[in-house]
Enzyme design. Structure first.
Site, PDB file in Angstrom:
ATOM      1  N   HIS A  18      38.874  14.890  78.678  1.00 46.65           N
ATOM      2  CA  HIS A  18      38.269  16.037  78.151  1.00 46.65           C
ATOM      3  C   HIS A  18      36.947  15.672  77.268  1.00 46.65           C
ATOM      4  CE1 HIS A  18      39.206  20.195  76.161  1.00 46.65           C
ATOM      5  NE2 HIS A  18      37.849  19.865  76.368  1.00 46.65           N
TER       6      HIS A  18
ATOM      7  N   ARG B 291      27.272  17.904  77.964  1.00 50.54           N
ATOM      8  CA  ARG B 291      26.094  18.858  77.474  1.00 50.54           C
ATOM      9  C   ARG B 291      24.874  18.717  78.437  1.00 50.54           C
ATOM     10  NH1 ARG B 291      29.676  21.469  74.831  1.00 50.54           N
ATOM     11  NH2 ARG B 291      30.092  21.000  72.625  1.00 50.54           N
TER      12      ARG B 291
ATOM     13  N   HIS C 233      32.858  16.544  76.597  1.00 46.93           N
ATOM     14  CA  HIS C 233      31.630  17.541  76.714  1.00 46.93           C
ATOM     15  C   HIS C 233      30.388  16.693  76.822  1.00 46.93           C
ATOM     16  CE1 HIS C 233      34.092  21.224  76.499  1.00 46.93           C
ATOM     17  NE2 HIS C 233      34.706  20.665  75.584  1.00 46.93           N
TER      18      HIS C 233
ATOM     19  N   ASN D 244      31.484  23.135  81.057  1.00 46.34           N
ATOM     20  CA  ASN D 244      30.610  24.247  80.422  1.00 46.34           C
ATOM     21  C   ASN D 244      29.349  23.833  79.883  1.00 46.34           C
ATOM     22  OD1 ASN D 244      31.687  22.553  78.237  1.00 46.34           O
ATOM     23  ND2 ASN D 244      31.769  23.990  76.710  1.00 46.34           N
TER      24      ASN D 244
ATOM     25  N   HIS E  70      44.080  20.497  74.790  1.00 42.48           N
ATOM     26  CA  HIS E  70      44.114  20.368  73.279  1.00 42.48           C
ATOM     27  C   HIS E  70      45.299  21.121  72.705  1.00 42.48           C
ATOM     28  CE1 HIS E  70      41.574  23.796  74.191  1.00 42.48           C
ATOM     29  NE2 HIS E  70      40.486  23.100  74.266  1.00 42.48           N
TER      30      HIS E  70
ATOM     31  N   ASP F  93      38.184  15.671  73.505  1.00 35.80           N
ATOM     32  CA  ASP F  93      37.496  17.116  73.372  1.00 35.80           C
ATOM     33  C   ASP F  93      36.198  16.819  72.481  1.00 35.80           C
ATOM     34  OD1 ASP F  93      36.619  19.549  73.498  1.00 35.80           O
ATOM     35  OD2 ASP F  93      38.207  20.441  72.279  1.00 35.80           O
TER      36      ASP F  93
END
Ligand code: DOR
Ligand code: ZN
Length: 429
Positions: A56, A60, A58, A90, A230, A303
């Site tokens: 997990h 970007r 991110h 995302n 999470h 995360d």
């Protein structure tokens, strides 16, 4: 290709030994692990672990390269002892097509610091309405196996059921961000004593627990794999224990920050502590640590959520949720789990490398350094202490919740397929 002889490493905490790394694999382990012309790495006092795997992260890119790029996030990962990261969907545009996941995959290859395995969105634009092209992403060059709308919950139970049915066909997994949106409207922090005192709208534990219970039942009904992102509450642990006892194919992760930090930190209104799901109570932290020790929670996932200063350093309600995590994950796990005796080195390797590699289907990762194994490994100095300085981190973002904190464990070296990505604590690219 450089050959390396790592001298005196404690493989997964065992007795000191030597490792010969050549042509992408661990060629030999033991006193004969040597070859003329190899680069020598002094690993006296260091522990060798299988390269860490993050389910997990991110990154970007595309869209918010001012907060993180695939390259800067890959560097942070390697410096944190990781050899593979799963990149959340995302982004902007969202990773909901074969084109975007292939783009992220290729950027990861070009950076060459860790294996970047894209996660595909479950629904188009993370909007929860139409299913994304899961099959096309699975068949793409990125070979996507994990699907998630993380940041958003797949709230519609019919959509969740269909996604589980779809991924079952190719042994994929749906990774759920468990947050019933109708119960978290306007939520700013954990709903409890501190939210009442601070006057911030609460995010109740039940919003997470209700979705985990629902989706565990759906996964059991469909016979598909579900992963819970999470996990943050003691009640969630009880539901997961029950789901596993029923034989449902459910796995779960906990973040380093939910193993260490609590909601009381919101008292200073410093948004560096704003995260979703929110920091919870001491009782939740204790239950999460126990569940990770027991294996009810399978893995630690960071995360890692970089945000720019503009997005983070504003009034609490306007700040984006999320924290940096890649470079501090192992130190936090050593602090909260290894040093108190809740995990040993073998279970640290299990929760941070072997098990996440299996969940993600990353067959080159999660192997202990042994003859013939792919040379994806990291060397950590457990006796060293690091003091976290946001300015030292590889991300352009600065949103670490551990600034000024001293934590055990320094990552000394990381190898990806036999090439050093980190040596002497410094990235090699
Ligand atoms: O705190 C969070 N930040 N939680 C999420 O689910 C998303 C993430 C982000 O993308 O910033
Ligand atoms: Zn999430």
């Amino acid at each position: 290709m450089t050959a390396y002889v790592v001298r005196g490493a404690r493989v997964v905490g065992g007795e000191p030994t030597d490792l010969l790394i050549r042509d992408g694999v661990v060629e030999a382990v033991g006193p004969d692990a040597d070859v003329a012309g190899a680069t020598r790495v002094d690993a006296d006092g260091l522990v060798a672990l299988p390269g860490l795997v993050d389910l997990h992260t991110h990154l970007r890119e595309p869209g918010r390269e001012d907060a993180e790029t695939v390259e800067s996030g890959s560097r942070a990962a390697a410096l944190g002892g990781y050899t593979a990261v799963c990149a959340m969907a995302n982004t902007d545009p969202v990773a909901d097509t074969a084109g975007v996941v292939e783009q992220v995959y290729r950027l990861g290859q070009a950076a060459g610091l860790v294996d970047v395995q894209p996660i595909g969105a479950v629904t188009v634009g993370l909007a929860g309405e139409r299913m994304a092209e899961l099959g096309a992403m699975a068949d793409s060059a990125a070979r996507v196996r994990i699907f998630s709308d993380d940041g958003h919950c797949v709230a519609d139970p019919r959509m969740m059921r269909r996604a589980l049915e779809y991924v079952k066909a190719f042994d994929g997994v749906v990774a759920q961000h468990a947050e019933e949106p109708r119960l978290t409207v306007g939520a700013q922090m954990h709903e409890g004593e501190w939210s009442a005192r601070l006057g911030l709208t609460g995010w109740p534990a039940v919003a997470e627990e209700a979705i985990i219970a629902r989706d565990a039942l759906l996964a059991g009904h469909v016979g598909a794999r579900l992963h819970i992102c999470h996990v943050s509450t003691a009640g969630s642990v009880e539901i997961l224990r029950w789901a596993k006892s029923k034989g449902f194919r459910v796995t779960a992760e906990v973040t380093p920050h939910h193993l260490l930090l609590t909601d009381e930190l919101a008292a200073g209104y410093d948004p560096v502590f704003k995260v979703n799901p929110p920091l919870r109570t001491d009782e939740d932290v204790a239950a999460l640590r126990a569940a990770l020790a027991e294996g009810v929670i399978d893995v630690v996932a960071t995360d890692h959520a970089p945000h720019t200063t503009e997005d983070k350093e504003c009034e609490w309600p306007y700040a984006r949720p999320g924290m940096l995590g890649l470079q501090t994950a192992l130190p936090v796990v050593l602090d909260t789990m290894l040093e108190p005796g809740l995990l040993d080195w073998d279970t640290v390797a299990e929760r941070m490398s072997r098990r996440p590699a299996r969940i993600a289907g990353l067959t080159d990762h999660g192997h202990d350094p042994a003859p013939g194994a792919p040379a994806n490994l990291t060397l950590v100095d457990p006796a060293a202490r690091i003091t976290v300085d946001p300015a030292d981190l590889a991300s352009p973002s600065r949103n670490t919740p551990y600034a000024g904190r001293t934590l055990p464990g320094r990552i000394v070296a990381t190898f990806l397929r036999g090439e050093a990505t980190v040596l002497d604590g410094k990235a090699q690219k």
